[in-house]
Design a protein around this motif. Structure first.
Motif, short mmCIF file in Angstrom:
data_model
loop_
_atom_site.label_atom_id
_atom_site.label_comp_id
_atom_site.label_asym_id
_atom_site.label_seq_id
_atom_site.Cartn_x
_atom_site.Cartn_y
_atom_site.Cartn_z
N HIS A 404 -9.30 2.97 -22.32
CA HIS A 404 -8.49 2.83 -23.52
C HIS A 404 -7.11 2.28 -23.15
O HIS A 404 -6.48 1.56 -23.92
CB HIS A 404 -8.33 4.17 -24.24
CG HIS A 404 -7.57 4.07 -25.52
ND1 HIS A 404 -8.06 3.42 -26.63
CD2 HIS A 404 -6.34 4.53 -25.89
CE1 HIS A 404 -7.18 3.48 -27.61
NE2 HIS A 404 -6.12 4.15 -27.19
N LYS A 416 -12.58 -7.47 -25.38
CA LYS A 416 -12.72 -7.17 -26.81
C LYS A 416 -13.42 -8.29 -27.58
O LYS A 416 -13.96 -8.06 -28.66
CB LYS A 416 -11.34 -6.89 -27.41
CG LYS A 416 -10.76 -5.54 -26.98
CD LYS A 416 -9.39 -5.32 -27.60
CE LYS A 416 -8.84 -3.94 -27.23
NZ LYS A 416 -9.60 -2.84 -27.85
N TYR A 419 -17.03 -7.33 -28.02
CA TYR A 419 -17.35 -6.09 -28.74
C TYR A 419 -18.23 -6.35 -29.97
O TYR A 419 -19.22 -5.65 -30.19
CB TYR A 419 -16.07 -5.38 -29.17
CG TYR A 419 -15.40 -4.55 -28.10
CD1 TYR A 419 -15.75 -4.67 -26.75
CD2 TYR A 419 -14.38 -3.65 -28.41
CE1 TYR A 419 -15.13 -3.91 -25.78
CE2 TYR A 419 -13.75 -2.89 -27.45
CZ TYR A 419 -14.12 -3.01 -26.13
OH TYR A 419 -13.50 -2.26 -25.17
N TYR A 430 -17.51 2.77 -26.11
CA TYR A 430 -16.54 3.87 -26.19
C TYR A 430 -15.34 3.54 -25.30
O TYR A 430 -15.48 2.86 -24.28
CB TYR A 430 -17.16 5.18 -25.72
CG TYR A 430 -18.37 5.63 -26.52
CD1 TYR A 430 -18.24 6.53 -27.57
CD2 TYR A 430 -19.64 5.13 -26.21
CE1 TYR A 430 -19.36 6.94 -28.30
CE2 TYR A 430 -20.76 5.53 -26.93
CZ TYR A 430 -20.61 6.43 -27.97
OH TYR A 430 -21.72 6.83 -28.69
N GLU A 431 -14.16 4.04 -25.69
CA GLU A 431 -12.97 3.87 -24.87
C GLU A 431 -12.44 5.24 -24.47
O GLU A 431 -12.31 6.14 -25.30
CB GLU A 431 -11.90 3.07 -25.62
CG GLU A 431 -12.29 1.61 -25.82
CD GLU A 431 -11.21 0.80 -26.53
OE1 GLU A 431 -10.15 1.38 -26.86
OE2 GLU A 431 -11.42 -0.41 -26.76
N TYR A 432 -12.15 5.37 -23.19
CA TYR A 432 -11.69 6.63 -22.59
C TYR A 432 -10.22 6.85 -22.94
O TYR A 432 -9.33 6.24 -22.36
CB TYR A 432 -11.89 6.55 -21.08
CG TYR A 432 -11.48 7.78 -20.30
CD1 TYR A 432 -12.16 8.99 -20.45
CD2 TYR A 432 -10.42 7.73 -19.39
CE1 TYR A 432 -11.80 10.10 -19.73
CE2 TYR A 432 -10.06 8.84 -18.66
CZ TYR A 432 -10.75 10.02 -18.83
OH TYR A 432 -10.38 11.14 -18.10
N GLU A 433 -9.97 7.72 -23.90
CA GLU A 433 -8.63 7.86 -24.46
C GLU A 433 -7.57 8.38 -23.49
O GLU A 433 -6.42 7.98 -23.58
CB GLU A 433 -8.69 8.74 -25.71
CG GLU A 433 -9.45 8.06 -26.86
CD GLU A 433 -9.22 8.73 -28.20
OE1 GLU A 433 -9.33 9.97 -28.24
OE2 GLU A 433 -8.92 8.03 -29.18
N CYS A 491 -13.78 10.34 -25.26
CA CYS A 491 -13.75 8.93 -25.64
C CYS A 491 -13.72 8.75 -27.16
O CYS A 491 -14.14 9.64 -27.92
CB CYS A 491 -14.98 8.20 -25.09
SG CYS A 491 -15.01 8.06 -23.30
N HIS A 492 -13.26 7.59 -27.56
CA HIS A 492 -13.28 7.16 -28.95
C HIS A 492 -14.34 6.09 -29.10
O HIS A 492 -14.37 5.11 -28.34
CB HIS A 492 -11.90 6.61 -29.34
CG HIS A 492 -11.93 5.72 -30.54
ND1 HIS A 492 -12.12 6.19 -31.82
CD2 HIS A 492 -11.79 4.36 -30.65
CE1 HIS A 492 -12.09 5.18 -32.68
NE2 HIS A 492 -11.89 4.05 -31.99
N VAL A 494 -15.86 2.88 -30.56
CA VAL A 494 -15.34 1.68 -31.20
C VAL A 494 -16.29 1.26 -32.33
O VAL A 494 -17.50 1.12 -32.11
CB VAL A 494 -15.20 0.52 -30.19
CG1 VAL A 494 -14.65 -0.73 -30.87
CG2 VAL A 494 -14.31 0.94 -29.03
N GLU A 498 -13.30 -1.57 -36.87
CA GLU A 498 -12.14 -1.57 -35.98
C GLU A 498 -12.00 -2.91 -35.27
O GLU A 498 -10.91 -3.46 -35.14
CB GLU A 498 -12.29 -0.44 -34.97
CG GLU A 498 -11.13 -0.27 -34.02
CD GLU A 498 -11.40 0.86 -33.03
OE1 GLU A 498 -10.88 0.78 -31.90
OE2 GLU A 498 -12.13 1.81 -33.38
#
Length: 520
Positions: A404, A416, A419, A430-433, A491-492, A494, A498
């Motif tokens: 992230h 991106k 994506y 997923y992005e590791y916040e 993670c969030h 995506v 978005e």
């Protein structure tokens, strides 16, 4: 050794770069590029005949590029370069193709591979057992062994480390056990707490009569280590060298970095993975939030392949013949079925084989339930995009964990741009916040995994020296998958909405940079 605070923030190295010997070398390289560019434009101005010759050369070069072997993305980038900068692009391509150093290095690596082949013979019983267990993996084994001299092993314990701190503690303990030799090869080596702790042990081991060889990529001399650092370590009795040292002249070999991370101890224990020698890798220095990285330790027969990988790279610029027998260890007689199968493998930009990508394709193409991936970069060729989406569309869960907080904004901007196509194809991203993911992990179906140094980008898959280990039917795969799930909780996910709502500037920058993605 110097003492360090428990945790610190990274400092900029620009001042050190500009006024160092490496800064002078970079300036000389830039001057060469400038002279090269100005000269070609001046020649073109002097005569229409020269312009005509350049036009003919440009057409011939483009035809050659189109008909040459290699990844279409690289061809497209070269053609774009030639069309955009007709004179400079054409002459630079010719310059690259005519370099003697590149051909010499390819020949030298081929010679070393032949010398070591007698020590990398595949055990027939192991292959027969693998055929009985899973024929698809036996075919991968055949490719890696017959084409590249990377045998499949049994009788090898695997230990997985979900964080750099975990690997570091174990590494120090194993280094202290060394009795015969220690081989260390890393892409990044930076002065700090981690290096101090390792050097303290290495120096002590030299005093005890242990042979220590230490190698790191030449790019470290740009901003992390003094150019004469090998001489400093030799003062302590440590054999040290830079792999592919940065030199003050234009050469494509300087684009082929040694991105491997290998430590071999007595031919009995080996480490590999994403973790370099620098304080951010063990979260003692904060650069991009929490640093998530992984590694594995091998004990047993498969260590021999990592020993030979190291010796191959070490001897690239040596003139003497290595006594390989001194570093080999006898294989275990008893069979430990519970350890499954391990295939250590390396990738080289000079062997005309995309080994790392082939291993990843194999895992994706033969997955039945899921493929879970951790990677810091996502700069993909068409074949990888097609495979990821095709596997996801076939009902296999394909999930990718990305950072992230990126370490390179431009690489993240390009990532991106992929994506939308991936998410629409069914791939979960997923992005590791908490921060930055530097791990290079594939795990599938609770029985297959690969851990190593190979990112999902052009540089790792095509341009760098890399390594990894393919693991099958080993109980440690459960820990790898469990770590993925625990990381996923932080993670969030995506979403397509978005991605579509990204700013116009972000989209434009990403799309423009994507044109030169093969160089990133």
């Amino acid at each position: 050794m110097k003492k360090h605070e428990p945790k610190k923030t990274a400092k900029k190295g620009l001042f050190r770069i500009v006024f160092s010997r490496s800064g002078i070398m970079l300036l000389l390289i830039l001057m060469q590029i400038g002279v090269f560019t100005i000269t070609t434009f001046r020649l073109q101005e002097y005569s229409t005949a020269i312009s005509g010759i350049m036009l003919c050369m440009r057409v011939i070069v483009i035809i050659y590029v189109i008909n040459s072997e290699g990844n279409p993305a690289f061809k497209m980038t070269w053609i774009l370069c030639i069309i955009t900068f007709p004179v400079v692009g054409t002459l630079f391509y010719i310059y690259v193709k005519l370099q003697v150093g590149t051909r010499f290095l390819k020949h030298r690596l081929s010679t070393l591979k032949t010398e070591m082949s007698q020590y990398m013979v595949q055990d027939k019983d192991t292959v027969d057992a693998l055929w009985a267990s899973r024929s698809a993996n036996a075919r991968l084994s055949h490719y890696l062994s017959n084409q590249l001299n990377f045998p499949t092993y049994r009788n090898t314990q695997v230990r997985y480390f979900p964080l750099g701190e975990d690997k570091f503690r174990c590494l120090l303990a194993e280094l202290k056990k060394a009795r015969k030799f220690i081989f260390m090869e890393y892409f990044i080596v930076e002065e700090g707490y981690m290096l101090d702790q390792i050097l303290e042990i290495l120096i002590q081991k030299v005093r005890e009569g242990v042979e220590v060889r230490f190698m790191y990529d030449g790019m470290c001399a740009i901003s992390m280590l003094p150019y004469d650092y090998p001489e400093k370590l030799k003062h302590y009795g440590i054999q040290c060298k830079m792999a592919n040292a940065v030199k003050p002249f234009l050469s494509t070999t300087q684009n082929n970095r040694d991105h491997r991370k290998i430590c071999v101890i007595d031919g009995k224990t080996a480490f590999t993975g994403g973790i370099n020698i620098g304080d951010e890798y063990i979260n003692r220095k904060e650069r991009f939030g929490h640093w998530k990285d992984t590694a594995i330790m091998l004990k047993g027969d498969a260590v021999q392949s990592f020993t030979m990988m190291f010796l191959e790279m070490w001897n690239v610029d040596e003139r003497y013949s290595e006594n390989y027998h001194r570093y080999l260890t006898p294989k275990r007689r008893e069979l430990h079925r519970e350890y499954g199968y391990i295939i250590p493998y390396a990738d080289s930009p000079y062997d005309d084989e995309n080994v790392g990508e082939e291993v990843y394709f194999h895992i994706l193409n033969h997955a039945r339930k899921y493929v879970h991936i951790m990677t810091p970069y996502l700069i993909l060729d068409n074949e990888m995009i097609t495979t990821l989406t095709r596997v996801a569309k076939s009902g296999v869960e394909v999930s990718i964990i990305m950072p992230h907080i990126p370490d390179k904004w431009y690489a993240f901007a390009v990532a991106k741009t992929y994506y939308k196509e991936l998410i629409e194809g069914g791939v979960r991203i997923y992005e590791y916040e908490p921060g930055f993911v530097h791990a290079k992990v594939f795990v599938a179906d609770d029985d297959t995994a690969s851990v190593g140094t190979i990112n999902l980008d052009y540089r790792s898959l095509y341009l760098h020296f890399e390594c990894g280990a393919f693991i099958y039917n080993n109980s440690e795969i459960d820990r790898i998958e469990r770590d993925f799930q625990e990381t996923l909780e932080k993670c969030h996910k995506v979403t397509l909405m978005e991605v579509k709502n990204r700013s116009l500037l972000t989209k434009i920058v990403g799309q423009v940079l994507k044109l030169v993605a093969p160089l990133m």
